[in-house]
Enzyme design. Structure first.
Site, PDB file in Angstrom:
ATOM      1  N   ASP A 103     132.571  73.562  -0.229  1.00 45.58           N
ATOM      2  CA  ASP A 103     131.397  74.132  -0.867  1.00 45.58           C
ATOM      3  C   ASP A 103     130.666  73.144  -1.773  1.00 45.58           C
TER       4      ASP A 103
ATOM      5  N   CYS B 153     123.536  82.322  18.674  1.00 45.63           N
ATOM      6  CA  CYS B 153     123.994  83.685  18.422  1.00 45.63           C
ATOM      7  C   CYS B 153     123.297  84.580  19.457  1.00 45.63           C
TER       8      CYS B 153
ATOM      9  N   CYS C 204     119.590  88.777  18.332  1.00 48.43           N
ATOM     10  CA  CYS C 204     119.137  90.167  18.226  1.00 48.43           C
ATOM     11  C   CYS C 204     118.177  90.340  17.055  1.00 48.43           C
TER      12      CYS C 204
ATOM     13  N   CYS D 152     119.781  90.419  11.537  1.00 49.65           N
ATOM     14  CA  CYS D 152     119.871  89.849  10.181  1.00 49.65           C
ATOM     15  C   CYS D 152     118.479  89.596   9.603  1.00 49.65           C
TER      16      CYS D 152
ATOM     17  N   CYS E 124     117.466  91.992   6.377  1.00 51.42           N
ATOM     18  CA  CYS E 124     117.681  91.309   5.095  1.00 51.42           C
ATOM     19  C   CYS E 124     116.882  92.054   4.028  1.00 51.42           C
TER      20      CYS E 124
ATOM     21  N   CYS F 120     116.844  84.929  -1.403  1.00 48.32           N
ATOM     22  CA  CYS F 120     118.122  85.499  -0.974  1.00 48.32           C
ATOM     23  C   CYS F 120     118.759  86.270  -2.138  1.00 48.32           C
TER      24      CYS F 120
ATOM     25  N   CYS G 136     125.805  88.994  -1.536  1.00 45.48           N
ATOM     26  CA  CYS G 136     125.195  89.957  -0.613  1.00 45.48           C
ATOM     27  C   CYS G 136     125.796  89.731   0.767  1.00 45.48           C
TER      28      CYS G 136
ATOM     29  N   CYS H 103     123.262  90.439   5.822  1.00 45.77           N
ATOM     30  CA  CYS H 103     122.998  89.689   7.065  1.00 45.77           C
ATOM     31  C   CYS H 103     124.262  89.500   7.897  1.00 45.77           C
TER      32      CYS H 103
ATOM     33  N   CYS I 250     125.486  91.964  11.699  1.00 47.18           N
ATOM     34  CA  CYS I 250     125.569  91.049  12.842  1.00 47.18           C
ATOM     35  C   CYS I 250     126.527  91.602  13.902  1.00 47.18           C
TER      36      CYS I 250
HETATM   37  C1  B12 Z   1     123.362  76.339  -1.588  1.00 47.69           C
HETATM   38  C2  B12 Z   1     124.216  77.327  -0.833  1.00 47.69           C
HETATM   39  C3  B12 Z   1     123.849  78.677  -0.877  1.00 47.69           C
HETATM   40  C4  B12 Z   1     122.510  79.130  -1.457  1.00 47.69           C
HETATM   41  C5  B12 Z   1     121.378  78.744  -0.475  1.00 47.69           C
HETATM   42  C6  B12 Z   1     121.750  78.891   0.983  1.00 47.69           C
HETATM   43  C7  B12 Z   1     121.000  77.920   1.902  1.00 47.69           C
HETATM   44  N1  B12 Z   1     121.371  77.884   3.165  1.00 47.69           N
HETATM   45  O1  B12 Z   1     120.120  77.188   1.515  1.00 47.69           O
HETATM   46  C8  B12 Z   1     122.722  80.665  -1.645  1.00 47.69           C
HETATM   47  C9  B12 Z   1     123.153  80.958  -3.081  1.00 47.69           C
HETATM   48  C10 B12 Z   1     121.533  81.546  -1.312  1.00 47.69           C
HETATM   49  C11 B12 Z   1     123.917  80.900  -0.721  1.00 47.69           C
HETATM   50  C12 B12 Z   1     124.263  82.138  -0.272  1.00 47.69           C
HETATM   51  C13 B12 Z   1     125.349  82.390   0.550  1.00 47.69           C
HETATM   52  N2  B12 Z   1     126.307  81.526   0.878  1.00 47.69           N
HETATM   53 CO1  B12 Z   1     126.174  79.625   0.557  1.00 47.69          CO
HETATM   54  N3  B12 Z   1     126.168  77.765   0.424  1.00 47.69           N
HETATM   55  C14 B12 Z   1     125.360  76.915  -0.117  1.00 47.69           C
HETATM   56  C15 B12 Z   1     125.847  75.469   0.101  1.00 47.69           C
HETATM   57  C16 B12 Z   1     126.516  74.997  -1.204  1.00 47.69           C
HETATM   58  C17 B12 Z   1     124.782  74.473   0.520  1.00 47.69           C
HETATM   59  C18 B12 Z   1     123.877  74.991   1.648  1.00 47.69           C
HETATM   60  C19 B12 Z   1     122.579  74.238   1.683  1.00 47.69           C
HETATM   61  O2  B12 Z   1     122.014  73.861   0.694  1.00 47.69           O
HETATM   62  N4  B12 Z   1     122.068  74.006   2.849  1.00 47.69           N
HETATM   63  C20 B12 Z   1     120.822  73.281   2.967  1.00 47.69           C
HETATM   64  C21 B12 Z   1     119.945  74.026   3.905  1.00 47.69           C
HETATM   65  C22 B12 Z   1     118.612  73.310   4.039  1.00 47.69           C
HETATM   66  O3  B12 Z   1     120.684  74.058   5.121  1.00 47.69           O
HETATM   67  P1  B12 Z   1     120.340  75.066   6.256  1.00 47.69           P
HETATM   68  O4  B12 Z   1     119.771  76.333   5.704  1.00 47.69           O
HETATM   69  O5  B12 Z   1     121.551  75.190   7.130  1.00 47.69           O
HETATM   70  O6  B12 Z   1     119.193  74.226   6.961  1.00 47.69           O
HETATM   71  C23 B12 Z   1     119.529  73.183   7.830  1.00 47.69           C
HETATM   72  C24 B12 Z   1     119.747  73.750   9.159  1.00 47.69           C
HETATM   73  O7  B12 Z   1     118.686  74.665   9.413  1.00 47.69           O
HETATM   74  C25 B12 Z   1     119.636  72.505   9.997  1.00 47.69           C
HETATM   75  N5  B12 Z   1     119.378  72.950  11.331  1.00 47.69           N
HETATM   76  C26 B12 Z   1     118.204  73.187  11.906  1.00 47.69           C
HETATM   77  N6  B12 Z   1     118.407  73.586  13.146  1.00 47.69           N
HETATM   78  C27 B12 Z   1     119.724  73.591  13.368  1.00 47.69           C
HETATM   79  C28 B12 Z   1     120.446  73.927  14.485  1.00 47.69           C
HETATM   80  C29 B12 Z   1     121.849  73.873  14.420  1.00 47.69           C
HETATM   81  C30 B12 Z   1     122.644  74.232  15.619  1.00 47.69           C
HETATM   82  C31 B12 Z   1     122.492  73.467  13.216  1.00 47.69           C
HETATM   83  C32 B12 Z   1     123.973  73.389  13.146  1.00 47.69           C
HETATM   84  C33 B12 Z   1     121.735  73.142  12.101  1.00 47.69           C
HETATM   85  C34 B12 Z   1     120.355  73.202  12.213  1.00 47.69           C
HETATM   86  O8  B12 Z   1     118.623  71.735   9.422  1.00 47.69           O
HETATM   87  C35 B12 Z   1     118.380  72.211   8.082  1.00 47.69           C
HETATM   88  C36 B12 Z   1     118.359  71.010   7.144  1.00 47.69           C
HETATM   89  O9  B12 Z   1     119.620  70.335   7.130  1.00 47.69           O
HETATM   90  C37 B12 Z   1     126.880  75.666   1.267  1.00 47.69           C
HETATM   91  C38 B12 Z   1     128.040  74.664   1.264  1.00 47.69           C
HETATM   92  C39 B12 Z   1     127.675  73.368   1.936  1.00 47.69           C
HETATM   93  N7  B12 Z   1     128.020  72.266   1.317  1.00 47.69           N
HETATM   94  O10 B12 Z   1     127.110  73.368   3.034  1.00 47.69           O
HETATM   95  C40 B12 Z   1     127.339  77.117   1.044  1.00 47.69           C
HETATM   96  C41 B12 Z   1     127.690  78.002   2.265  1.00 47.69           C
HETATM   97  C42 B12 Z   1     126.643  77.783   3.337  1.00 47.69           C
HETATM   98  N8  B12 Z   1     127.578  79.348   1.739  1.00 47.69           N
HETATM   99  C43 B12 Z   1     128.461  80.140   2.191  1.00 47.69           C
HETATM  100  C44 B12 Z   1     128.504  81.534   1.930  1.00 47.69           C
HETATM  101  C45 B12 Z   1     129.793  82.273   2.255  1.00 47.69           C
HETATM  102  C46 B12 Z   1     127.387  82.174   1.399  1.00 47.69           C
HETATM  103  C47 B12 Z   1     127.145  83.701   1.346  1.00 47.69           C
HETATM  104  C48 B12 Z   1     127.609  84.449   2.589  1.00 47.69           C
HETATM  105  C49 B12 Z   1     127.817  84.299   0.075  1.00 47.69           C
HETATM  106  C50 B12 Z   1     127.517  85.776  -0.147  1.00 47.69           C
HETATM  107  N9  B12 Z   1     128.201  86.690   0.528  1.00 47.69           N
HETATM  108  O11 B12 Z   1     126.697  86.101  -0.966  1.00 47.69           O
HETATM  109  C51 B12 Z   1     125.609  83.738   1.152  1.00 47.69           C
HETATM  110  C52 B12 Z   1     124.892  83.829   2.510  1.00 47.69           C
HETATM  111  C53 B12 Z   1     123.407  83.709   2.435  1.00 47.69           C
HETATM  112  C54 B12 Z   1     122.857  83.079   3.692  1.00 47.69           C
HETATM  113  N10 B12 Z   1     122.470  83.892   4.665  1.00 47.69           N
HETATM  114  O12 B12 Z   1     122.837  81.843   3.765  1.00 47.69           O
HETATM  115  C55 B12 Z   1     129.420  79.448   3.138  1.00 47.69           C
HETATM  116  C56 B12 Z   1     129.045  79.835   4.576  1.00 47.69           C
HETATM  117  C57 B12 Z   1     130.213  79.962   5.523  1.00 47.69           C
HETATM  118  C58 B12 Z   1     129.743  80.256   6.919  1.00 47.69           C
HETATM  119  N11 B12 Z   1     130.502  81.034   7.659  1.00 47.69           N
HETATM  120  O13 B12 Z   1     128.723  79.782   7.341  1.00 47.69           O
HETATM  121  C59 B12 Z   1     129.179  77.940   2.794  1.00 47.69           C
HETATM  122  C60 B12 Z   1     129.355  76.979   3.946  1.00 47.69           C
HETATM  123  C61 B12 Z   1     130.192  77.627   1.662  1.00 47.69           C
HETATM  124  C62 B12 Z   1     131.618  77.441   2.155  1.00 47.69           C
HETATM  125  N12 B12 Z   1     132.222  76.298   1.834  1.00 47.69           N
HETATM  126  O14 B12 Z   1     132.184  78.226   2.817  1.00 47.69           O
HETATM  127  N13 B12 Z   1     124.545  79.753  -0.408  1.00 47.69           N
END
Ligand code: B12
Length: 258
Positions: A95, A149, A152, A155, A159, A174, A202, A205, A209
Site C-alpha cells: 500500500d 472484467c 457490466c 460499479c 457508485c 470517491c 466504501c 463498487c 460486482c
Molecule cells: C491512493 C489510493 C486510494 C485512493 C485513490 C484511489 C485511486 N485509484 O486513485 C482512495 C482513498 C480513493 C482509495 C480507495 C480505495 N482503495 Co486504495 N489505494 C490507493 C493506493 C495507495 C495508490 C493508488 C493510486 O494512486 N493509483 C494511481 C492511479 C492513477 O492509478 P489507477 O487509478 O489504477 O490509474 C492507472 C490505471 O488506470 C492505469 N491503466 C490504464 N489502463 C490500464 C489497463 C490495465 C489493464 C491496467 C493494469 C492499468 C491501466 O493507468 C493509470 C495511471 O497509472 C493503492 C496502493 C498502491 N500503491 O497502488 C491502494 C489500493 C489501490 N487501494 C486498495 C483498496 C482496498 C481500496 C478500497 C477498496 C478501500 C475501501 N473499501 O474503501 C477503496 C476502493 C476505491 C476504488 N474503487 O479505487 C487496494 C486495492 C486492492 C485491489 N484488489 O485492487 C490497494 C492496491 C491497496 C493494497 N495494498 O491492497 N485508494
C-alpha cells in the site's frame, strides 16, 4: 525454491520495468537499485457473510490493519529470500508503495482490472489486498493476465458519489476518500456518508460486482481472528485500519448518524 505461505497466498511475478512510473513517496528510496522483478502477493480478506450482518465499516477495515498483517507475512517471505539469495536485495511494500499495485498484480497474472480500478482475482474476487517484494534478481515471470472484467458497468452506475467513469476512480469524488478526510466536510459529503450507512471506507463498487459472487473466503487466520464489524465512538482503535487517521475522523463520521 519453496517459499513460506506458498500454499495460502496467491502469488505471481512480473518484470519491474513493465510497471512504468513509480509513485512519488518516501518508500521509493527503498526500491533496490537495478530492480528486475516484482513478486506480487494477494492477501484475500473476505470473511464469512455472518461478519457483515451488522456492520458500519467497509470490509477492508473489519480485520486488523492489513499493513500490519500483510507486513508480517511479507517480512517472513523476504527473510527467506534474503537467506536463499544473499547476494541480491529484497524489499517489501504494501500500500505505502511506489508500485502501482493493481497494475503489478495484473502483470503478474493474478487477475484483471475492474472498471472500479481494482484487481479482481478469479478465486477471491476484488476483496484482496496487494503486497509485493521488489528485487534486483531475475525470476521467471508469470504470464500476464489478459482480458477484462465483465463490462457490466454495475460499479460505474451504482457508485454513490459518481466517482467512476470506467477508466478508474476519481479520487476526490470517491466516498472512501471523502470519509477518511480530516476537518469539516461539505453538506453534500455529509449527506453521502449518512446515506451510505458506513463510517469508514466504501464497498459499493465491489459489492455490486458480479465477479465478487461466490468467491472464496480468506485463508488468512489473522484476518478472521481479529474481525470487528461495527465501530462505535469510544471503541479501541489499536491495530485497526482506521487508526492511522486518529479517532477524530471516524468519530466525526459516527456523529452524523446521531
Ligand atoms: C491512493 C489510493 C486510494 C485512493 C485513490 C484511489 C485511486 N485509484 O486513485 C482512495 C482513498 C480513493 C482509495 C480507495 C480505495 N482503495 Co486504495 N489505494 C490507493 C493506493 C495507495 C495508490 C493508488 C493510486 O494512486 N493509483 C494511481 C492511479 C492513477 O492509478 P489507477 O487509478 O489504477 O490509474 C492507472 C490505471 O488506470 C492505469 N491503466 C490504464 N489502463 C490500464 C489497463 C490495465 C489493464 C491496467 C493494469 C492499468 C491501466 O493507468 C493509470 C495511471 O497509472 C493503492 C496502493 C498502491 N500503491 O497502488 C491502494 C489500493 C489501490 N487501494 C486498495 C483498496 C482496498 C481500496 C478500497 C477498496 C478501500 C475501501 N473499501 O474503501 C477503496 C476502493 C476505491 C476504488 N474503487 O479505487 C487496494 C486495492 C486492492 C485491489 N484488489 O485492487 C490497494 C492496491 C491497496 C493494497 N495494498 O491492497 N485508494
Amino acid at each position: 525454491m519453496k517459499l513460506p505461505f506458498d500454499d495460502i497466498l496467491p502469488c505471481g511475478i512480473c518484470e519491474f520495468d513493465k510497471i512504468g512510473n513509480l509513485f512519488d513517496c518516501r518508500a521509493k528510496e527503498r526500491v533496490p537499485q537495478g530492480a528486475k522483478s516484482v513478486i506480487v502477493y494477494l492477501f484475500p480478506y473476505r470473511l464469512d457473510d455472518e461478519y457483515y450482518k451488522k456492520t458500519n465499516i467497509s470490509k477492508y477495515a473489519v480485520p486488523d490493519d492489513y499493513h500490519i498483517v500483510a507486513g508480517e507475512y511479507l517480512k517472513k517471505i523476504t527473510s527467506a529470500l534474503r537467506e536463499e539469495y544473499p547476494s541480491y536485495s529484497f524489499e517489501y511494500f504494501c500500500d505505502n508503495s511506489p508500485i502501482n499495485e493493481v497494475k503489478a498484480a495484473v502483470l503478474s497474472g493474478l487477475g484483471v482490472r475492474g472498471k472500479n480500478g481494482l484487481l479482481i482475482n478469479p478465486v477471491y474476487g476484488s476483496f484482496c489486498f496487494i503486497g509485493e517484494i521488489v528485487t534486483d534478481r531475475v525470476f521467471e515471470y508469470s504470464k500476464e493476465s489478459t482480458g477484462s472484467c465483465r463490462n457490466c458497468d454495475a460499479c460505474v452506475r451504482l457508485c454513490p458519489s459518481g466517482a467512476l467513469s470506467g477508466q478508474g476512480v476519481k479520487k476526490e469524488s470517491c466516498l472512501s476518500d471523502i470519509n477518511q478526510r480530516k476537518g469539516e466536510l461539505t453538506p453534500e459529503n455529509v449527506e453521502l456518508i449518512k446515506n451510505s450507512g458506513c463510517v469508514w471506507g466504501c464497498d459499493v463498487c465491489q459489492d455490486v460486482c458480479p465477479m465478487n459472487r461466490n468467491i472464496a473466503v480468506t485463508p488468512i487466520k489473522e484476518f478472521i481472528e481479529t474481525a470487528v464489524s461495527y465501530f462505535e465512538t469510544g471503541d479501541n482503535i489499536d491495530n485497526r485500519a482506521y487508526a492511522w487517521r486518529g479517532r477524530k475522523v471516524i468519530e466525526r463520521n459516527c456523529s452524523y448518524f446521531k
